[in-house]
Motif scaffolding. Structure first.
Motif, mmCIF file in Angstrom:
data_model
loop_
_atom_site.group_PDB
_atom_site.id
_atom_site.type_symbol
_atom_site.label_atom_id
_atom_site.label_comp_id
_atom_site.label_asym_id
_atom_site.label_seq_id
_atom_site.Cartn_x
_atom_site.Cartn_y
_atom_site.Cartn_z
ATOM 1 N N LEU A 154 35.191 35.472 53.955
ATOM 2 C CA LEU A 154 35.965 36.476 54.678
ATOM 3 C C LEU A 154 37.210 35.859 55.309
ATOM 4 C CD1 LEU A 154 33.094 38.488 56.410
ATOM 5 C CD2 LEU A 154 34.600 39.297 54.587
ATOM 6 N N VAL A 155 37.053 34.697 55.921
ATOM 7 C CA VAL A 155 38.210 34.018 56.531
ATOM 8 C C VAL A 155 39.272 33.737 55.482
ATOM 9 C CG1 VAL A 155 38.972 31.862 57.603
ATOM 10 C CG2 VAL A 155 36.947 33.030 58.475
ATOM 11 N N ALA A 156 38.847 33.212 54.329
ATOM 12 C CA ALA A 156 39.802 32.901 53.259
ATOM 13 C C ALA A 156 40.468 34.167 52.736
ATOM 14 C CB ALA A 156 39.089 32.163 52.123
ATOM 15 N N ALA A 157 39.708 35.258 52.614
ATOM 16 C CA ALA A 157 40.271 36.511 52.124
ATOM 17 C C ALA A 157 41.279 37.081 53.109
ATOM 18 C CB ALA A 157 39.150 37.525 51.866
ATOM 19 N N PHE A 158 40.929 37.106 54.392
ATOM 20 C CA PHE A 158 41.847 37.634 55.395
ATOM 21 C C PHE A 158 43.107 36.780 55.484
ATOM 22 C CE2 PHE A 158 37.827 39.336 57.586
ATOM 23 C CZ PHE A 158 37.918 40.534 56.894
ATOM 24 N N LEU A 275 37.828 25.161 54.923
ATOM 25 C CA LEU A 275 38.824 26.016 55.571
ATOM 26 C C LEU A 275 39.821 25.202 56.386
ATOM 27 C CD1 LEU A 275 36.433 28.834 56.839
ATOM 28 C CD2 LEU A 275 37.906 28.914 54.825
ATOM 29 N N GLY A 276 40.025 23.954 55.998
ATOM 30 C CA GLY A 276 40.889 23.080 56.786
ATOM 31 C C GLY A 276 42.322 23.545 56.867
ATOM 32 N N HIS A 277 42.765 24.432 55.983
ATOM 33 C CA HIS A 277 44.164 24.828 55.917
ATOM 34 C C HIS A 277 44.455 26.134 56.649
ATOM 35 C CE1 HIS A 277 41.967 26.911 52.760
ATOM 36 N NE2 HIS A 277 42.875 27.850 52.815
#
Length: 346
Positions: A154-158, A275-277
């Motif tokens: 979800l974090v990557a998608a948002f 999610l380091g970026h």
């Protein structure tokens, strides 16, 4: 004149101008700064990447498409080319056996799905370009669902501006509702799929016209679902290890399949998603109602549950915001903060 004066002095000093160089017209030609415009280039969509060769779908006529193999131009050697990229191609675009075209330009991307090797790594890796839907495939059991992994998706998608869609597989093995309660406040579109009766036709209609990237933990049935949606895909499927409870990596490459007027891109199963970026602010911007309230937070607020003066927590307590929605957002932000090892990042 002495006889020695008839010959060159054997002791005279030579310099570079005394050496005769053989002319080389190619080497001495001034290098032009102008590059070809490639006005005759055609547009193709990258559907697969394999050891420096790119498989493209190139439109032929009004409805047909040719499968073209291409290499990248030298000037693109430092740029990543991934599934979903729209590129300009020159050369042999017939798709005949043994033919090879050349990618000369990468068109601007609308979205970019990225992940890092691990949470401590700030170097991003582009997975898919130009996707507008993320199909998050999660098993109800075997292997057991992991809320933390879905949070990361979800974090990557948002962060990428991609619409997330959650598909719960193997619902005939275990009830998915207790797990889905973790995301009740996020208004995520949810589909349920059993082993023997996946909603393939309905999903086919839902995803038609979109570029969809399918992601999931190894062994959750992602490739099985892709095969059901696109019967011609023939993606390899595997089984879950009964001892470790982990799935096997059966899909080793990212491949695109035509789906109506759109595409579905199947990615290899993952066991981690770095999610380091990603910055926390990019996640909060995906929820305008929460972001509007968060504007009243004090400077440096992390918006986490333990933040003393966070307006999100206060708004949930006095009924201005849905408690479940705030809890879900704070969990997402907590996942990101833990990943980066930071309390706050703008």
């Amino acid at each position: 004149m002495s006889w020695m004066q008839e010959f060159d002095d054997p002791y005279e000093e030579y310099d570079e101008s005394s050496v005769r160089e053989r002319p080389n017209p190619k080497a001495n030609r001034p290098r032009s700064k102008h590059r070809p415009e490639h006005d005759d280039a055609v547009t193709g969509i990258v559907t697969g990447v394999d050891r420096g060769r790119y498989r493209l779908a190139v439109r032929v006529g009004e409805s047909d498409e040719a499968v073209v193999t291409a290499a990248r131009a030298r000037e693109l050697r430092k740029q990543s080319i991934v599934a979903g990229d729209r590129v300009d191609v020159v050369g042999d675009t017939t798709g005949e056996t043994g033919s090879l075209a050349r990618i000369v330009r990468i068109q601007p991307r609308t979205t970019v799905l990225r992940r890092s090797a691990d949470d401590a790594d700030l170097v991003e890796r582009v997975i898919v370009a130009n996707a507008d839907v993320m199909l998050m495939v999660v098993a109800s059991a075997d292997p057991p669902p992991r809320a933390g992994m879905v949070d990361r998706f979800l974090v990557a998608a948002f962060d990428a501006g991609i619409t997330p869609v959650l598909v719960m597989t193997k619902t005939d093995v275990a009830d998915p509702e207790p797990f889905l309660a973790n995301f009740a406040g996020l208004d995520i579109e949810v589909w349920r799929s059993s082993i023997d009766d996946p909603p393939s036709e309905a999903l086919r209609e839902r995803l038609a016209g979109h570029t969809t990237v399918a992601v999931g933990h190894s062994g959750v049935g992602k490739s099985t679902l892709v095969n059901a949606i696109v019967p011609s895909a023939h993606r390899a499927v595997g089984h879950v290890n009964t001892v470790t409870g982990r799935g096997r990596h059966t899909s080793s490459s990212t491949v695109s399949f035509k789906l109506g007027d759109g595409w579905i891109i199947d990615t290899p199963g993952v066991r981690s998603f770095g999610l380091g970026h990603v910055a926390t602010a990019s996640v909060l911007r995906s929820f305008p109602d929460l972001a509007a309230v968060a504007e009243d937070c004090p400077r440096g607020c992390t918006h986490l549950a333990d933040e003393q003066y966070c307006e999100l927590t206060a708004a949930a307590a006095d009924g201005r915001l849905d408690v479940r929605r705030v809890d879900s957002m704070q969990r997402l932000l907590g996942t990101l903060v833990t990943a980066r090892g930071l309390r706050h990042q703008e």
